[in-house]
Design an enzyme around this catalytic site. Structure first.
Site, PDB file in Angstrom:
ATOM      1  N   THR A  16       0.857  -1.187   0.000  1.00  0.00           N
ATOM      2  CA  THR A  16       0.000   0.000   0.000  1.00  0.00           C
ATOM      3  C   THR A  16       0.892   1.236   0.000  1.00  0.00           C
ATOM      4  O   THR A  16       1.877   1.299   0.748  1.00  0.00           O
ATOM      5  CB  THR A  16      -0.936   0.031   1.222  1.00  0.00           C
ATOM      6  OG1 THR A  16      -1.888  -1.034   1.107  1.00  0.00           O
ATOM      7  CG2 THR A  16      -1.699   1.346   1.296  1.00  0.00           C
ATOM      8  N   PHE A  34       1.238   5.091   0.842  1.00  0.00           N
ATOM      9  CA  PHE A  34       0.685   6.132   1.703  1.00  0.00           C
ATOM     10  C   PHE A  34       1.299   7.473   1.320  1.00  0.00           C
ATOM     11  O   PHE A  34       2.496   7.563   1.025  1.00  0.00           O
ATOM     12  CB  PHE A  34       1.005   5.848   3.175  1.00  0.00           C
ATOM     13  CG  PHE A  34       0.380   4.587   3.714  1.00  0.00           C
ATOM     14  CD1 PHE A  34      -0.813   4.631   4.420  1.00  0.00           C
ATOM     15  CD2 PHE A  34       0.986   3.357   3.527  1.00  0.00           C
ATOM     16  CE1 PHE A  34      -1.390   3.477   4.928  1.00  0.00           C
ATOM     17  CE2 PHE A  34       0.423   2.194   4.030  1.00  0.00           C
ATOM     18  CZ  PHE A  34      -0.774   2.253   4.735  1.00  0.00           C
TER      19      PHE A  34
END
Length: 280
Positions: free
Chosen positions: A174, A176
């Protein structure tokens, strides 16, 4: 001490990303129940920093966060790419035979769909975040219920790990974004290592309008790493384009922005920062 606003609670992947990005520094978490509240916190407190997920290698882009980013008075000052490892968590006294319900964030459930297919009898329940699901099961002693999230949650909330590494794709990352008030941007980013930018713009509804912009990016040798389109509400069949580019020469990058500006409308630089490396 840095005050970091995140979506979720302690033990969430946002918490892990924030601590890894600011490794070795004292930080105070501002835990928010939604991404909207994260950006509201940044509006209310110009000294706060936000850490916000923007895309996952399996689930794709978090489209609503692009809109929140564009509407908020913030700028991107950094990014962090976190390897997402999911575990199956339950109360210490529960066994596999006891589990009949599993709770987690919708994205986490999507990332573990092959695992969940192997357990079709388990009811799937969506939660606001992974850590919140684990915390609730522990606090309310919900026997027969399991949570999907980081193995770190087991130690934090007194749970057991029934199985680790249940994510479908082991290259599950992921990305960020680290965002802050524009007045603090130069204090929070390293200008000497800045090599990435995120921009957003609209295009005229004309043939070849996007290809013209892409040709300019190519001419100035910018590496296009991401392009995401979103409809403009109230303007049928018109779109905003969110673009990430990598560059090795800031001057050429600036010249490129000047060159594409006349080809676009509502162009905004969302941030200039150092690209993040993948953290295992």
């Amino acid at each position: 001490m840095k005050r970091i606003a995140i979506q979720g609670i302690e033990g969430s992947f946002h918490d892990i990303a924030a601590h890894q990005y600011y490794e070795g520094e004292d930080i105070e978490l501002i835990c928010c129940s939604s991404f909207e509240l994260v950006f509201d916190t940044l509006r209310a407190d110009a000294t706060a920093i936000g850490v916000v997920a923007i895309e996952n290698t399996i689930a794709g882009s978090l489209l609503h966060n692009y809109e929140l980013l564009r509407e908020a008075p913030v700028t991107i000052v950094g990014e962090h790419k976190l390897r997402i490892k999911h575990s199956f968590l339950a109360l210490p006294s529960d066994t596999w035979d006891d589990i009949h319900e599993v709770h987690s964030h919708p994205v986490a459930l999507m990332q573990c769909r092959d695992f969940l297919r192997q357990h079709p009898d388990m009811k799937i329940v969506e939660a606001t975040d992974t850590a919140g699901a684990a915390s609730t099961i522990a606090r309310e002693q919900m026997h027969g219920h399991a949570a999907i999230g980081s193995a770190r949650l087991a130690e934090m909330y007194g749970l057991q790990v029934l199985q680790e590494g249940i994510e479908t794709n082991k290259h599950n990352f992921t990305r960020f974004l680290v965002v802050a008030n524009p007045s603090r941007a130069n204090l929070l980013r390293n200008i000497l290592t800045t090599d990435k930018a995120s921009i957003v713009f609209a295009l005229p509804h004309e043939e070849g309008s996007l290809s013209q912009v892409l040709s300019v990016l190519s001419f100035y040798k910018l590496n296009l790493t991401k392009i995401q389109s979103l409809p403009i509400i109230g303007r049928e069949w018109e779109y905003l384009f969110y673009v990430d580019v990598l560059f090795t020469d800031y001057t050429r990058y600036s010249q490129c922005i000047d060159a594409i500006r006349p080809l676009t409308s509502d162009l905004r630089i969302l941030g200039e920062y150092t690209h993040g490396k993948e953290c295992i």
